[in-house]
Design a protein around this motif. Structure first.
Motif, PDB file in Angstrom:
ATOM      1  N   UNK A 222      -8.223  21.332   8.148  1.00 15.74           N
ATOM      2  CA  UNK A 222      -9.505  22.061   7.620  1.00 15.74           C
ATOM      3  C   UNK A 222      -9.816  21.770   6.278  1.00 15.74           C
ATOM      4  N   UNK A 223      -8.876  21.653   5.287  1.00 16.95           N
ATOM      5  CA  UNK A 223      -9.228  21.229   3.764  1.00 16.95           C
ATOM      6  C   UNK A 223      -9.686  19.807   3.814  1.00 16.95           C
ATOM      7  N   UNK A 224      -8.941  18.887   4.429  1.00 13.56           N
ATOM      8  CA  UNK A 224      -9.492  17.514   4.619  1.00 13.56           C
ATOM      9  C   UNK A 224     -10.759  17.511   4.937  1.00 13.56           C
ATOM     10  N   UNK A 225     -11.277  17.970   5.823  1.00 10.13           N
ATOM     11  CA  UNK A 225     -12.462  17.969   6.438  1.00 10.13           C
ATOM     12  C   UNK A 225     -13.586  18.649   5.628  1.00 10.13           C
ATOM     13  N   UNK A 226     -13.120  19.685   5.183  1.00  9.16           N
ATOM     14  CA  UNK A 226     -14.125  20.408   4.087  1.00  9.16           C
ATOM     15  C   UNK A 226     -14.353  19.299   2.929  1.00  9.16           C
ATOM     16  N   UNK A 227     -13.150  19.021   2.522  1.00  9.60           N
ATOM     17  CA  UNK A 227     -13.482  17.828   1.216  1.00  9.60           C
ATOM     18  C   UNK A 227     -14.299  16.836   1.583  1.00  9.60           C
ATOM     19  N   UNK A 228     -13.999  16.046   2.655  1.00 13.26           N
ATOM     20  CA  UNK A 228     -14.711  14.955   3.110  1.00 13.26           C
ATOM     21  C   UNK A 228     -16.092  15.366   3.670  1.00 13.26           C
ATOM     22  N   UNK A 229     -16.499  16.484   3.934  1.00 11.78           N
ATOM     23  CA  UNK A 229     -17.982  16.686   4.045  1.00 11.78           C
ATOM     24  C   UNK A 229     -18.546  16.879   2.783  1.00 11.78           C
ATOM     25  N   UNK A 230     -18.072  17.929   1.558  1.00 13.28           N
ATOM     26  CA  UNK A 230     -18.330  17.831   0.505  1.00 13.28           C
ATOM     27  C   UNK A 230     -18.853  16.578  -0.273  1.00 13.28           C
ATOM     28  N   UNK A 231     -17.684  15.700  -0.255  1.00 11.11           N
ATOM     29  CA  UNK A 231     -17.698  14.264  -0.825  1.00 11.11           C
ATOM     30  C   UNK A 231     -18.848  13.526  -0.154  1.00 11.11           C
ATOM     31  N   UNK A 232     -19.030  13.545   1.314  1.00 15.89           N
ATOM     32  CA  UNK A 232     -20.118  12.597   1.752  1.00 15.89           C
ATOM     33  C   UNK A 232     -21.444  13.274   1.490  1.00 15.89           C
TER      34      UNK A 232
END
Length: 579
Positions: A190-200
């Motif tokens: 969940x953390x990785x997906x959230x960080x990826x979403x924010x970054x992208x």
């Protein structure tokens, strides 16, 4: 505007007003005190500026900025609580993935779960996030609340929805009896997906900003061309009009640079320790060479212009019969490319080390776990494996550990050698986790997975940077071409008007060539090329997250491109119009 659109606009305005009002309760100062001390005085200042603008007997273009200044101050005071909370939200979300990884590593060790929170609260590098975790610790230690109650209570106060959601779910999970480590390990995806979403999402915003920037700069370019050409028909002061448009041009560029700086994802490449890395001597020497070279060329150029020295720029460029004015700007800054190239080469090596580190830490953790051996024993065989640019640093780490240098210091020097921010953070997590009894295989896999995700996002960032570089170089060439087409046309018309004046017809009432100071306007246009090179190179460095010294490469390149375009345009227009 339709009725539905009007209702939607009103609804959005009311919602924004509600959110703004709520923000006044979360800024660490009472609402009444903020209104009386800051908001009311700023409103009175705005009314005072309106009164001054109405009373002063001056032209409109002088009076208009006065109330605008008051309005700007009042608007800043009115929106400050919302902007303050937004800045804290951005500061939280830019490091949330690192903190959660750090928390997960600590939770898998043999320490108490409250000690996990106390350790993270003491990490000053985490800034606002450390403060929010410290609030949870304060609720537990001072007010004797349970950890789950403290997390749920703090979730209602934090400005970041992501952190609020994490605290809320953590509180309910701990209250249900689940272990902290189990919860955090299950949260990794969940953390990785959230960080990826924010970054992208930030990179997507950069794409929008690039399109908007191109439109605004092209508009300013046309405005500057008109400001250069129209005075020959109207007789207005071209220096004043050109200066005004240049000021607008600079204001737009500064605004876009600040916007891009705010919106760019936080992902530093370089680690800046107090100790010197092996490559520092070469980097510092390159910086000294660049600065001394610029100072020497500036001294030669200025001395030749003012007659202080017998040698000037024309003597250096002896192969040119007449040195064009743009070269007086481009040539002196050229030595800055030396430190730029050196820092760029080192940054490429850092990127190579970042690519190899996940493989290294995963192999180290797996081997340590399988052999139940110390790190130095494992490295004795692991150092023979090819880790690319990371191999020399692994070799030095092995030698330090073999010489019985303290483990924490050996790993810190390893991070200093690599100069990588991510390697420093993740290697520190690994060492702390191992020292507290964590499973090396689990730690290695956790760190490797998270760093691989960051490396993939960095690749997208590099692609976005390449697109931006092409855009900025294209805009620089197009703008310089347009600037000097207008200037050269005016210059040629001025020369023609001098030879076309006859007694029967006064061309001076049709073409006002006498109002132009061509050398001064050319100098102003070259200044905007120089300013554009500075801001554009900083934009590139901001988006790719690298060292600011790398901006020297693009600063020199953009300046030379603009100056050579100016010289070529003058030659081309003169050749075409004087046939």
């Amino acid at each position: 505007m339709s009725t539905s659109e009007g209702k939607g606009l009103v609804g959005e305005s009311l919602q924004f007003a509600s959110v703004l009002a709520e923000s006044y309760d979360k800024i660490g100062i009472s609402k009444r005190r903020y209104v009386s001390v800051i908001l009311v005085p700023s409103a009175l200042f705005f009314l005072l500026t309106v009164a001054v603008a109405a009373v002063v007997d001056q032209p409109l273009y002088i009076r208009l900025p006065i109330p605008l200044l008051g309005l700007l101050l009042f608007g800043a005071a009115l929106l400050y609580p919302k902007l303050y909370l937004n800045s804290r939200k951005a500061a939280i979300e830019k490091q949330l993935h690192l903190v959660m990884t750090h928390m997960t590593v600590l939770s898998t060790t043999n320490i108490d779960r409250m000690e996990v929170f106390r350790t993270l609260a003491g990490e000053e590098e985490y800034g606002v996030l450390a403060e929010e975790i410290a609030h949870v610790v304060h609720l537990v230690d001072t007010w004797n609340q349970s950890l789950d109650d403290a997390c749920r209570r703090r979730a209602k106060e934090v400005p970041s929805p992501a952190l609020a959601d994490f605290f809320d779910r953590l509180g309910y999970t701990l209250g249900a009896g689940q272990e902290l480590s189990d919860f955090l390990l299950s949260e990794q995806d969940v953390m990785v997906q959230r960080y990826t979403t924010i970054y992208e999402g930030a990179l997507g915003n950069m794409e929008v900003m690039k399109d908007l920037y191109m439109s605004m700069i092209l508009s300013m370019t046309f405005a500057l061309v008109f400001a250069t050409v129209l005075p020959i028909l109207t007789g207005t002061d071209p220096t004043a009009t050109v200066s005004s448009v240049i000021a607008m041009f600079a204001f737009v560029q500064v605004g876009f640079y600040l916007a891009i700086r705010t919106m760019a994802p936080y992902d530093p490449v370089w680690y800046h320790p107090e100790e010197d890395a092996p490559s520092d001597l070469k980097l510092h020497a390159g910086l000294v060479v660049g600065v001394v070279g610029v100072a020497a060329l500036l001294g030669i150029t200025a001395g030749g212009i003012f007659g202080v020295t017998p040698v000037g720029l024309p003597d250096l460029l002896f192969f040119l019969d007449d040195v064009p004015l743009p070269l007086y700007i481009a040539v002196p800054i050229t030595p800055l490319i030396v430190p730029g190239l050196l820092f760029r080469a080192e940054e490429n090596r850092i990127a190579g080390r970042d690519e190899e580190f996940p493989n290294f830490i995963r192999a180290l953790g797996s081997t340590e776990s399988a052999k139940q051996a110390t790190t130095s024993s494992v490295l004795e065989s692991l150092r023979k494996k090819d880790f690319g640019p990371l191999s020399p640093d692994v070799e030095r780490l092995y030698r330090r550990l073999k010489m019985r240098i303290e483990t924490t210091r050996s790993w810190r020097l390893f991070a200093v050698d690599t100069r990588s921010y991510l390697i420093q953070k993740f290697s520190e997590m690994y060492v702390v986790g191992r020292g507290m009894g964590g499973d090396p295989k689990q730690l290695g896999e956790l760190i490797s997975r998270n760093m691989n995700n960051v490396n993939q996002l960095r690749e997208q960032r590099r692609q976005a940077t390449v697109t931006l570089i092409g855009l900025l170089y294209g805009i620089t060439a197009a703008s310089s071409f347009a600037f000097f087409i207008g200037l050269q046309v005016v210059s040629i018309l001025a020369e023609l008007s001098d030879g076309l004046s006859v007694d029967q017809f006064d061309f001076g009432k049709i073409i006002y060539a006498g109002v132009y100071d061509i050398p001064l306007i050319e100098f102003l246009l070259l200044l905007i090329i120089l300013f554009n090179a500075v801001l554009s190179s900083l934009m590139i460095r901001t988006i790719d997250g690298g060292n600011k010294t790398n901006a020297y490469i693009h600063y020199v390149g953009l300046t030379w491109l603009g100056c050579l375009t100016a010289i070529g345009t003058k030659v081309l227009v003169t050749a075409i119009l004087t046939i």
